[in-house]
Design a protein around this motif. Structure first.
Motif, PDB file in Angstrom:
ATOM      1  N   ASN A  94      -2.477  -1.328  -8.997  1.00 18.55           N
ATOM      2  CA  ASN A  94      -3.490  -0.935  -8.025  1.00 18.55           C
ATOM      3  C   ASN A  94      -4.085  -2.168  -7.371  1.00 18.55           C
ATOM      4  O   ASN A  94      -4.333  -3.178  -8.033  1.00 18.55           O
ATOM      5  N   SER A 142      -1.546   7.178  -0.546  1.00 19.20           N
ATOM      6  CA  SER A 142      -0.257   6.581  -0.200  1.00 19.20           C
ATOM      7  C   SER A 142       0.843   7.629  -0.104  1.00 19.20           C
ATOM      8  O   SER A 142       1.772   7.490   0.684  1.00 19.20           O
ATOM      9  N   CYS A 186     -14.264   0.729  -1.604  1.00 16.43           N
ATOM     10  CA  CYS A 186     -13.418   1.704  -0.927  1.00 16.43           C
ATOM     11  C   CYS A 186     -14.226   2.931  -0.508  1.00 16.43           C
ATOM     12  O   CYS A 186     -15.298   3.216  -1.032  1.00 16.43           O
ATOM     13  N   VAL A 226      -3.340   4.569   3.540  1.00 17.94           N
ATOM     14  CA  VAL A 226      -4.171   3.546   2.905  1.00 17.94           C
ATOM     15  C   VAL A 226      -4.306   2.415   3.911  1.00 17.94           C
ATOM     16  O   VAL A 226      -3.306   1.848   4.346  1.00 17.94           O
ATOM     17  N   VAL A 264      -6.701  -1.499  -4.993  1.00 20.65           N
ATOM     18  CA  VAL A 264      -7.906  -0.916  -4.398  1.00 20.65           C
ATOM     19  C   VAL A 264      -9.051  -1.034  -5.400  1.00 20.65           C
ATOM     20  O   VAL A 264      -8.956  -0.536  -6.521  1.00 20.65           O
ATOM     21  N   LYS A 321       0.803  -1.223   0.000  1.00 22.00           N
ATOM     22  CA  LYS A 321       0.000   0.000   0.000  1.00 22.00           C
ATOM     23  C   LYS A 321       0.836   1.274   0.000  1.00 22.00           C
ATOM     24  O   LYS A 321       0.311   2.361   0.207  1.00 22.00           O
ATOM     25  N   SER A 359      -5.871   6.096  -4.529  1.00 19.62           N
ATOM     26  CA  SER A 359      -4.908   5.300  -3.767  1.00 19.62           C
ATOM     27  C   SER A 359      -3.507   5.902  -3.847  1.00 19.62           C
ATOM     28  O   SER A 359      -2.749   5.871  -2.866  1.00 19.62           O
TER      29      SER A 359
END
Length: 320
Positions: free
Chosen positions: A157, A193, A164, A198, A159, A148, A189
């Motif tokens: 990715n 990050s 989410c 995350v 996510v 993450k 994301s």
């Protein structure tokens, strides 16, 4: 919720939101020019639940889910909401999804109120009749939610947008979604990050429905899948090239806010098309720009050699 020709499963998804144990929510829906009964369903539900479901019937058509969601984000930020959940038209939420996410948000924010946060959960993969294909999409797709940090998320990715949620601090920083972002959830994301947190919830909170019209969908990442994927050179090179375009967009948007080590990593990655294969590999290993299992990394490292100066030509639209 962004909709398009979703009449087949839309009512079931809406009902799963209406049935949530947490009741203090508002659903904003924007349709992207559906030609089936989607709009009629949305009108019916917005009339039946006027304080809960707001159908933004403004006639705008974007032609893709990313821009539809970006439009919704801008409208949502105009309202006094603290948390924002993303929702697809064809899934089903478990009844306490919102409650689970809010408990985790409160726990993280107890130490820092201004922290930008993205939360996401596992999903249960189901077929069109909601029969279970896999109890965990993360296992099914060989995804590791522990990956993450920015170096991992630049190249892959993990996510899933429909599973989410974000807080206002993150959404204000991430909006508008980058023009070269691959999808809204990937962009969010990256921002989380780089500038915030995350975090993830290991239990599934969504029944992720697989059917013939899925925009993306879940794939069982096994050896046979990896071999078929490995043989599709053009698709893999295009996929890598699009992550470079996205990184360029991200760097130009946030360069003044990034830490020095983040700038170094992004500047090196956006130079991938213009350096030798040896330099490409050195960049990958120096900044640990790895995907989330051995087979994905093997394909990534092999096809990285073909992302060259003319890489714009292999993308359908370099301005996405």
């Amino acid at each position: 919720m962004a909709t398009y020709n979703g009449e087949r499963f839309l009512a079931q998804q809406l009902n799963s939101i209406i049935s949530q144990t947490y009741k203090n929510w508002v659903l904003l829906v924007h349709d992207d020019g559906s030609e089936d009964g989607t709009v009629d369903i949305l009108k019916e539900y917005s009339i039946k639940y006027p304080e809960r479901i707001i159908f933004l019937n403004d006639g705008l058509k974007f032609g893709n889910a990313k821009d539809n969601f970006s439009h919704l984000i801008g409208i949502a930020l105009e309202r006094n909401f603290e948390y924002f959940f993303f929702c697809d038209q064809d899934d089903v939420w478990i009844e306490n999804k919102i409650e689970i996410f809010l408990q985790r948000f409160k726990g993280i924010e107890s130490s820092r109120k201004d922290l930008s946060i993205l939360l996401h959960s596992d999903l249960k993969v189901v077929d069109s009749n909601l029969d279970v294909i896999s109890d965990s999409m993360w296992r099914y797709q060989k995804l590791n939610p522990e990956c993450k940090t920015l170096n991992y998320l630049l190249v892959q990715n993990n996510v899933t947008g429909c599973a989410c949620a974000v807080n206002r601090a993150l959404l204000e920083k991430a909006h508008p979604i980058g023009r070269k972002a691959i999808m809204h959830d990937w962009w969010l994301s990256l921002v989380a990050s780089a500038f915030g947190v995350v975090d993830f919830i290991s239990k599934p909170t969504v029944l992720y429905r697989q059917h013939e019209k899925n925009d993306t969908g879940a794939k069982n990442v096994d050896v046979r899948y990896a071999i078929r994927k490995f043989m599709r050179k053009d698709d893999l090179v295009k996929s890598i090239a699009k992550t470079v375009l996205q990184a360029q967009n991200f760097l130009s948007t946030f360069e003044q806010c990034l830490k020095p080590e983040q700038k170094d990593m992004l500047r090196a990655y956006v130079q991938i098309p213009y350096v030798s294969y040896v330099r490409k590999l050195l960049t990958v290993f120096r900044f640990k720009l790895f995907k989330q299992n051995f087979l994905r990394n093997l394909g990534f490292l092999w096809y990285l050699r073909y992302v060259k100066e003319d890489f714009y030509d292999i993308c359908d639209n370099p301005n996405i």
